[in-house]
Scaffold this active site. Sequence first.
Site, mmCIF file in Angstrom:
data_model
loop_
_atom_site.group_PDB
_atom_site.id
_atom_site.type_symbol
_atom_site.label_atom_id
_atom_site.label_comp_id
_atom_site.label_asym_id
_atom_site.label_seq_id
_atom_site.Cartn_x
_atom_site.Cartn_y
_atom_site.Cartn_z
ATOM 1 C CE1 TYR A 19 -3.113 -2.965 0.346
ATOM 2 C CE2 TYR A 19 -3.351 -2.510 2.687
ATOM 3 C CZ TYR A 19 -3.664 -3.271 1.580
ATOM 4 O OH TYR A 19 -4.541 -4.330 1.706
ATOM 5 C CG HIS B 74 -1.086 -8.475 -0.208
ATOM 6 N ND1 HIS B 74 -0.761 -7.159 0.002
ATOM 7 C CD2 HIS B 74 -2.414 -8.478 -0.462
ATOM 8 C CE1 HIS B 74 -1.840 -6.408 -0.109
ATOM 9 N NE2 HIS B 74 -2.851 -7.179 -0.395
ATOM 10 C CB SER C 31 -13.824 -5.495 -0.041
ATOM 11 O OG SER C 31 -12.656 -4.810 -0.405
ATOM 12 N N PRO C 32 -15.922 -5.879 3.047
ATOM 13 C CG PRO C 32 -16.297 -5.309 5.284
ATOM 14 C CD PRO C 32 -15.209 -5.380 4.239
ATOM 15 C CG LEU C 33 -19.367 -2.105 4.031
ATOM 16 C CD1 LEU C 33 -19.381 -0.693 4.580
ATOM 17 C CD2 LEU C 33 -20.681 -2.811 4.331
ATOM 18 N NE ARG D 281 -11.825 -3.608 -4.152
ATOM 19 C CZ ARG D 281 -12.020 -4.925 -4.231
ATOM 20 N NH1 ARG D 281 -13.247 -5.398 -4.435
ATOM 21 N NH2 ARG D 281 -11.013 -5.761 -4.098
ATOM 22 N N GLY D 282 -17.283 -0.108 -0.673
ATOM 23 C CA GLY D 282 -18.185 1.011 -0.473
ATOM 24 C C GLY D 282 -19.512 0.904 -1.184
ATOM 25 N N GLY E 47 -24.589 1.887 -0.201
ATOM 26 C CA GLY E 47 -25.667 2.595 -0.876
ATOM 27 C C GLY E 47 -25.325 4.037 -1.181
#
Length: 379
Positions: free
Chosen positions: A105, A169, A248-250, A252-253, A257
Amino acid sequence: MQNTNRREFLKTSGKLTAMVAMLGSGVGSVLMADSNSHKTNQNLKGQMPMRTLGKTNLLQVSALAFGCMGLNYHRSKRLSEKEASNIVAQALEYGINFFDTAQVYGPDSNEILTGKILKPYRDKVIIATKFGFGANGDDLNSSPKRIRQVVEQSLKRLNLESLPLLYQHRFDPKTPIEEVADTMKSLIQEGKVMRWGVCELSAKSVEKAHKICPLSAVQSEYHLMWRNVESELLPTLERLGIGFVAYSPLARGYLSGKLTKNSDFDPSNDNRATFPRYQDEAMRANYQIITLLQEFGKAKGANGKDATPAQIALAYLLAKKPYIIPLFGTTNPTHLLENVQSLQVTLTQKDIKWLDSKLDNIAIVGDRYPPEQAQRVGQ
């Protein structure tokens, strides 16, 4: 954080699961927010359920983990050091003690930032980082020489004497996973690494690695739009007693919503700009999932309030298995609080089955990775 036998492990896991259920039902601590500062109630700071990763040399961490990558890398917005410190301090205030970064990163810059802002708390937190790339972040390299080089550099950047959790990784086709595991075994014996894990590895490769040096955790993408890990990987982890960290449980946003076809991603600092699933057509087509979650979340939040799509997405993962840790990142204090409040959402097995049945009938538009990066996962 110490070794324990299987009976103690199961006993501890049962207690932690009960804590999660108690919190979700509203019997446990309830996070309260001031509309201006979004601070927790003074009497409830830090009260978050814990979960256990691994069976051998187990690791107890907060039920939610915070991803530091987006503080200064790949999420369009680059926070100042003060802004990054503030949101990390707030995550700590809510009881999150599990933080994630990686050498690639930046490269390097995210470890430097993470190490600096977490230095005052290093005795209270678990920092996970990763190896697997060359110095410029373009080529895969998990040779024993490179692993040792990264370990020494990461220890300095993170201001640590030993790495609490170190992941490979990405799989390196030039270096057999058995050789990687053997190197990790040596590093653990030397005290430079405490536990290790792998990212985006197949169930077959996980078994090979685990036989040589027991894994504490596997980290892979997992959310309502990508449930492939449920078929082979999760059953393997459960059988072997390995924890799972869902990055990334969402999505990546997207599952918050708050992203739409008009959302802009900085191509110089946001990998979503090149990901098929975040192009306008796919963003528009997949919004039916957000609509589903908005309807499903009615009255499922704390005190009978509506739960947001993000809260349902996180609660879904927490309800799936007691050894799953959702790993999210955010640069927004309001979103941080929203995510933490997912712990107040209770989903029954009936809820999970209903959601799964609905998701089974929704065709997701757009691959999760471009072709070159897709070849690096699931090996």
